[in-house]
Design an enzyme around this catalytic site. Structure first.
Site, PDB file in Angstrom:
ATOM      1  N   ASN A 110       0.852  -1.185   0.000  1.00  0.00           N
ATOM      2  CA  ASN A 110       0.000   0.000   0.000  1.00  0.00           C
ATOM      3  C   ASN A 110       0.890   1.237   0.000  1.00  0.00           C
ATOM      4  OD1 ASN A 110      -2.423   1.604   0.444  1.00  0.00           O
ATOM      5  ND2 ASN A 110      -1.785   1.823   2.588  1.00  0.00           N
ATOM      6  N   HIS A 112       0.929   5.066   1.382  1.00  0.00           N
ATOM      7  CA  HIS A 112       0.231   5.853   2.402  1.00  0.00           C
ATOM      8  C   HIS A 112       0.913   7.218   2.525  1.00  0.00           C
ATOM      9  CE1 HIS A 112      -2.225   6.569   5.926  1.00  0.00           C
ATOM     10  NE2 HIS A 112      -1.147   7.053   6.514  1.00  0.00           N
ATOM     11  N   SER A 139       4.913   6.667   2.509  1.00  0.00           N
ATOM     12  CA  SER A 139       5.501   5.351   2.777  1.00  0.00           C
ATOM     13  C   SER A 139       4.868   4.314   1.876  1.00  0.00           C
ATOM     14  CB  SER A 139       5.213   4.925   4.232  1.00  0.00           C
ATOM     15  OG  SER A 139       5.596   5.912   5.151  1.00  0.00           O
ATOM     16  N   ASP A 148      -2.616   0.317   8.072  1.00  0.00           N
ATOM     17  CA  ASP A 148      -1.407   1.109   7.783  1.00  0.00           C
ATOM     18  C   ASP A 148      -0.266   0.760   8.741  1.00  0.00           C
ATOM     19  OD1 ASP A 148      -2.769   2.463   5.713  1.00  0.00           O
ATOM     20  OD2 ASP A 148      -3.599   3.905   7.145  1.00  0.00           O
TER      21      ASP A 148
HETATM   22  C1  GRF Z   1      -2.445   8.987  -2.454  1.00  0.00           C
HETATM   23  O1  GRF Z   1      -2.174  10.132  -1.717  1.00  0.00           O
HETATM   24  C2  GRF Z   1      -2.059   7.752  -1.686  1.00  0.00           C
HETATM   25  O2  GRF Z   1      -0.940   7.945  -0.880  1.00  0.00           O
HETATM   26  C3  GRF Z   1      -3.265   7.519  -0.828  1.00  0.00           C
HETATM   27  O3  GRF Z   1      -4.356   7.860  -1.643  1.00  0.00           O
HETATM   28  C4  GRF Z   1      -3.940   8.794  -2.627  1.00  0.00           C
HETATM   29  C5  GRF Z   1      -4.284   8.201  -3.957  1.00  0.00           C
HETATM   30  O4  GRF Z   1      -4.081   9.111  -5.010  1.00  0.00           O
HETATM   31  N1  GRF Z   1      -3.313   6.167  -0.325  1.00  0.00           N
HETATM   32  P1  GRF Z   1      -4.297   8.659  -6.514  1.00  0.00           P
HETATM   33  O5  GRF Z   1      -5.685   8.047  -6.627  1.00  0.00           O
HETATM   34  O6  GRF Z   1      -3.230   7.649  -6.826  1.00  0.00           O
HETATM   35  O7  GRF Z   1      -4.164   9.896  -7.315  1.00  0.00           O
END
Ligand code: GRF
Length: 223
Positions: A110, A112, A139, A148
């Site tokens: 994932n 995050h 991360s 997370d």
């Molecule tokens: C990103 O900020 C990611 O870190 C978080 O959700 C957002 C997704 O953005 N988990 P996108 O859909 O890839 O533009």
């Protein structure tokens, strides 16, 4: 030639991380095959990006299922058809069934938007500002049943400016996230990273701390 490395991406919204992966792959920078993109939101822009790139795009609405576990099982049944080496959560806004997460341990990552273990969950940028952090970041971590909370593979850092807002911080961090996810998937695709019960191994050596991306979107590695 190294065997191909197949990933399935799960995304709920905008899909900018997915686009970064599609672009890196097209440029020859990322040795992966994006086998499919699935979303819990059939109208997600991420699905449109996948379609435009000729990648199978599947919307599976959670609202059609009365029970959370049944939805998650249906989702993972669809994923399994593509036999991925790795599932990538890139803005996937659901907490997954713990048994399925366990089944995929070491093959599920994932991205995050915080320097985990700081700020699991939502509103990470505002929380960093409220805490008067001078450094923020993102991360990429292996997913475990703790939200997370799985082992962190790699991070990217940015400074928090004075008068920063959650919006400005998110905007500046996003391109760094793209670089982080791409560089981390490259190491995974090259089969240089492995999760064991002891922790994360890179090139056979236990990582003592998450890898850190530099300003040029590269990791400082010994080889
Ligand atoms: C990103 O900020 C990611 O870190 C978080 O959700 C957002 C997704 O953005 N988990 P996108 O859909 O890839 O533009």
């Amino acid at each position: 030639m190294a065997p191909s490395y197949r990933i399935v991406v799960l995304a709920s919204g905008r899909g900018s991380n997915l686009r970064a992966l599609i672009k890196a792959r097209a440029c020859g920078d990322l040795p992966i095959e994006i086998a499919a993109v699935l979303s819990d939101k059939p109208a997600a822009r991420a699905l449109r990006h996948a379609q435009a790139a000729g990648i199978p795009a599947i919307g599976l609405a959670a609202s059609s299922y009365s029970e959370r576990a049944a939805y998650d099982q249906a989702l993972f049944d669809r994923i399994a058809v593509f036999a991925p080496d790795l599932i990538v959560l890139a803005g996937f806004m659901r907490v997954l069934d713990q048994n399925l997460v366990e089944d995929w341990r070491g093959k599920l990552v994932n991205i995050h938007p915080s320097l985990l273990p700081k700020y699991p969950g939502l509103h990470t940028h505002q929380r960093a500002i409220d805490a008067q952090d001078t450094t923020h970041g993102a991360s990429v971590h292996f997913v475990t049943p703790v939200l997370d909370g799985g082992p962190v593979i790699a991070q990217t850092h940015i400074g928090v400016r004075t008068n920063e807002t959650a919006q400005s911080l998110a905007k500046r961090l996003l391109p760094r996230e793209h670089g982080l996810l791409t560089a981390t998937l490259k190491l995974l695709a090259e089969r240089r990273i492995r999760l064991s019960t002891q922790g994360i191994f890179l090139d056979g050596a236990l990582l003592k701390a998450p890898l850190r991306l530099d300003q040029n979107n590269r990791f400082l590695l010994s080889n």
